[in-house]
Scaffold this motif. Sequence first.
Motif, PDB file in Angstrom:
ATOM      1  N   LYS A   1      61.604  15.135  22.492  1.00 17.31           N
ATOM      2  CA  LYS A   1      60.697  14.962  21.229  1.00 17.31           C
ATOM      3  C   LYS A   1      61.344  14.117  20.068  1.00 17.31           C
ATOM      4  N   PHE A   2      62.869  14.515  20.013  1.00 18.47           N
ATOM      5  CA  PHE A   2      63.579  14.163  18.993  1.00 18.47           C
ATOM      6  C   PHE A   2      64.406  12.808  19.361  1.00 18.47           C
ATOM      7  N   ALA A   3      64.150  12.404  20.641  1.00 15.01           N
ATOM      8  CA  ALA A   3      65.028  11.204  21.283  1.00 15.01           C
ATOM      9  C   ALA A   3      64.717  10.210  20.495  1.00 15.01           C
ATOM     10  N   LYS A   4      63.786   9.731  19.654  1.00 19.38           N
ATOM     11  CA  LYS A   4      63.742   8.463  19.118  1.00 19.38           C
ATOM     12  C   LYS A   4      63.557   9.045  17.422  1.00 19.38           C
ATOM     13  N   PHE A   5      64.232   8.320  16.588  1.00 17.35           N
ATOM     14  CA  PHE A   5      64.214   8.577  15.047  1.00 17.35           C
ATOM     15  C   PHE A   5      62.949   8.425  14.658  1.00 17.35           C
ATOM     16  N   THR A   6      62.471   9.590  13.743  1.00 21.72           N
ATOM     17  CA  THR A   6      61.285   9.746  13.005  1.00 21.72           C
ATOM     18  C   THR A   6      61.856  10.438  11.810  1.00 21.72           C
ATOM     19  N   ALA A   7      61.631   9.862  10.544  1.00 24.78           N
ATOM     20  CA  ALA A   7      62.235  10.514   9.356  1.00 24.78           C
ATOM     21  C   ALA A   7      61.692  11.556   8.935  1.00 24.78           C
ATOM     22  N   GLN A   8      60.397  11.849   9.178  1.00 23.98           N
ATOM     23  CA  GLN A   8      59.702  12.885   8.700  1.00 23.98           C
ATOM     24  C   GLN A   8      60.017  14.316   9.639  1.00 23.98           C
ATOM     25  N   ALA A   9      60.040  14.209  10.805  1.00 26.59           N
ATOM     26  CA  ALA A   9      60.397  15.189  11.512  1.00 26.59           C
ATOM     27  C   ALA A   9      62.101  15.525  11.687  1.00 26.59           C
ATOM     28  N   TYR A  10      62.681  14.522  11.281  1.00 24.72           N
ATOM     29  CA  TYR A  10      64.216  14.669  11.508  1.00 24.72           C
ATOM     30  C   TYR A  10      64.748  15.423  10.213  1.00 24.72           C
ATOM     31  N   SER A  11      63.785  14.884   8.945  1.00 23.40           N
ATOM     32  CA  SER A  11      64.339  15.732   7.951  1.00 23.40           C
ATOM     33  C   SER A  11      63.942  17.183   8.004  1.00 23.40           C
ATOM     34  N   THR A  12      62.804  17.754   8.756  1.00 25.23           N
ATOM     35  CA  THR A  12      62.701  19.028   8.533  1.00 25.23           C
ATOM     36  C   THR A  12      63.544  19.528   9.496  1.00 25.23           C
ATOM     37  N   LEU A  13      63.936  19.080  10.622  1.00 27.38           N
ATOM     38  CA  LEU A  13      65.055  19.505  11.474  1.00 27.38           C
ATOM     39  C   LEU A  13      66.568  19.906  10.806  1.00 27.38           C
ATOM     40  N   LEU A  14      66.735  18.915   9.913  1.00 23.85           N
ATOM     41  CA  LEU A  14      67.868  18.847   9.122  1.00 23.85           C
ATOM     42  C   LEU A  14      67.985  19.774   7.952  1.00 23.85           C
TER      43      LEU A  14
END
Lengths: 323, 247
Positions: free
Chosen positions: A67-80
């Motif tokens: 589910k993180f294979a493609k960049f999505t600013a919103q989800a990636y920022s939560t992960l980070l």
Amino acid sequence: MAVLVYTENWDGKFKKATYELLSYANEIAKNTGNETVAITVGNVSDEELKKLGQYGAVKVLVNKEEKFAKFTAQAYSTLLADAAKAQSANFVIFANSYSGRALAPRVSVKLDASLAPGAIQLPTSYEPFVIKKKAYSGKAFVDYELTGDVKVLTLNQNSFKIVEDTKKIVIEEYTTDVADNEFVAKVVDVQKETGKLSVTDAEILVSGGRGLKGPENWGMLEEMAEILGAGICCSRPVSDLDWRPHSEHVGQTGKVVAPNLYIAIGVSGAIQHLAGVNSSKVMVVINNDPEAPFFEAADYGIVGDAFEVVPKLNEALKNFKAS
Amino acid sequence: MKVLICIGHVPDTTSKIRFTDNDTKFDKSDIQYIVGPYEELGLTRLLELKEAKKIKTITAINVGLKETEATLRKALAIGADNAVRVDANPTDALFVAKQIAEVCKKDNYDIVITGKESIDYNGGQVGEMIAEYLGVPSISSTAKLDLDGDKATLVREIDGGKEVIETSIPFVATAQKGFAAEPRIPSMRGIMQARRKKLAVVAAVSQDEKTKTTKHFLPEAKAACKMVDADNVGELVRLLNEEAKVI
Ligand SMILES: Cc1cc2nc3c(=O)[nH]c(=O)nc-3n(C[C@H](O)[C@H](O)[C@H](O)COP(=O)(O)OP(=O)(O)OC[C@H]3O[C@@H](n4cnc5c(N)ncnc54)[C@H](O)[C@@H]3O)c2cc1C
Ligand SMILES: Nc1ncnc2c1ncn2[C@@H]1O[C@H](COP(=O)(O)O)[C@@H](O)[C@H]1O
């Protein structure tokens, strides 16, 4: 406590810029009594991940979920941001790249942190914490003080050199709960420019302006780029006229670059052009008008007709490379 | 579809930059202020979408003191329907984003557009911060925007290429080159109409300062350009190799 570094990878590989970024973060870690922890998203081999240990990282968090294979600013920022909390990070450091710029502001809000975008060197002071950055599109610099407990920085490319500091590195799979609605913005297609050295990666750039008269005259610039292992870029009118692709346009409204060597051919040096290139370490100008404003900003200049000077220069460069 | 466009009030790109008060403040004297060039492209594209009946209203917003109203009027003259000024001296990006997010929460905008960065502080943060405050997607450095009902297709620039992104409203996008072909300039009629359009002034909410600009510097004066004779290009190669050490 940790300095968390977002190490972008491209199809599972790191670039030189990643190691510059990590070296920078590691230097801040050493000066603040922190450990350097890297985080990356994607299918990166253990062998590649271990390379991060050569530049100071004691740990790398990796997320390989589909589910993180493609960049999505919103989800990636939560992960980070969640990773930053889990590691008790008091610094989170990004490259000032397209992804870094998309993520750093969101992460800083989540962490209630202070953000300094576009750092150009190590902090000038730690107490108070002060970062020097460019402002007014390169016409000035400012000292920027970060007062929050957690600090988020983005580092301009090509502004820090790689420093080796080999550590035994631990690889850890990392994930966190991210709600489905944070994946709403979906990448449906990626169009890569293939085979070319990207304008922001190149250490030498050969740049052409309207003085070259037409797209058919770019052969001699391509030859120069080939000899020097350089990238090619252009002024805004050149891309507006469709002589060259928009991805090559540099300047205030185009890409901002900072190569070691910038060779401007038939470019007048308008203030908006310089705004994107004046962080280059060395600038060379070839222009038939001795009054062209670019000569005031350049380090080396030749007054002459590009159609005569460039072929001669290419010969000289070829001989130099062969010697 | 209600859209909010964030209008920065920034020095004209050709301005000579100077500082005052022991280099702690920007010297505003003799400075011409303009609508930030990226949000100007953003506004232009929104007008095209409005003409295509895909957007109903376009509201321009600025966080600033009374002096920024001239810039908001310019956005109205270009074609925004109405404007809001949040009355405050913007201290940093977080402060600006917080104010705009508050206005969005009250008035429910479907789309928020900002420029990819302001040309004074070059932060490139406000848009993404607004999205985070609102808990909605953000698409940065957007070179294209198309709407189909409540679905949007955007093209985002990335290192070494482009990404096509699909999303649904609400979202925030930051506009860069390509978003519209050429920025629109106000027509005489637009300027007349702008005088009658509504410009609301709202109070700011509080937000702690997280960053401070403590000092400004002008770049160090460059050594004069070394000129090389056009008939002696070998000398340039030698200088680049031996003196500048870049080849
Ligand atoms: C808001 C705004 C944003 C802008 N953003 C950008 C930007 O991001 N990037 C950008 O580049 N511009 C930008 N511009 C445009 C900028 O102001 C200039 O118009 C542009 O940079 C000029 O491009 P040029 O130097 O290629 O062309 P010109 O100004 O036409 O210059 C051509 C040069 O070539 C020289 N020349 C001609 N013939 C020869 C020859 N035979 N041999 C050698 N030299 C020759 C001429 O002497 C001249 O100096 C912006 C403008 C505005 C208002
Ligand atoms: N004071 C402000 N009022 C309204 N919009 C702003 C303001 N400051 C910045 N913006 C918007 O946010 C974008 C990015 O700004 P910055 O993060 O400062 O680089 C700008 O291009 C504007 O669209």
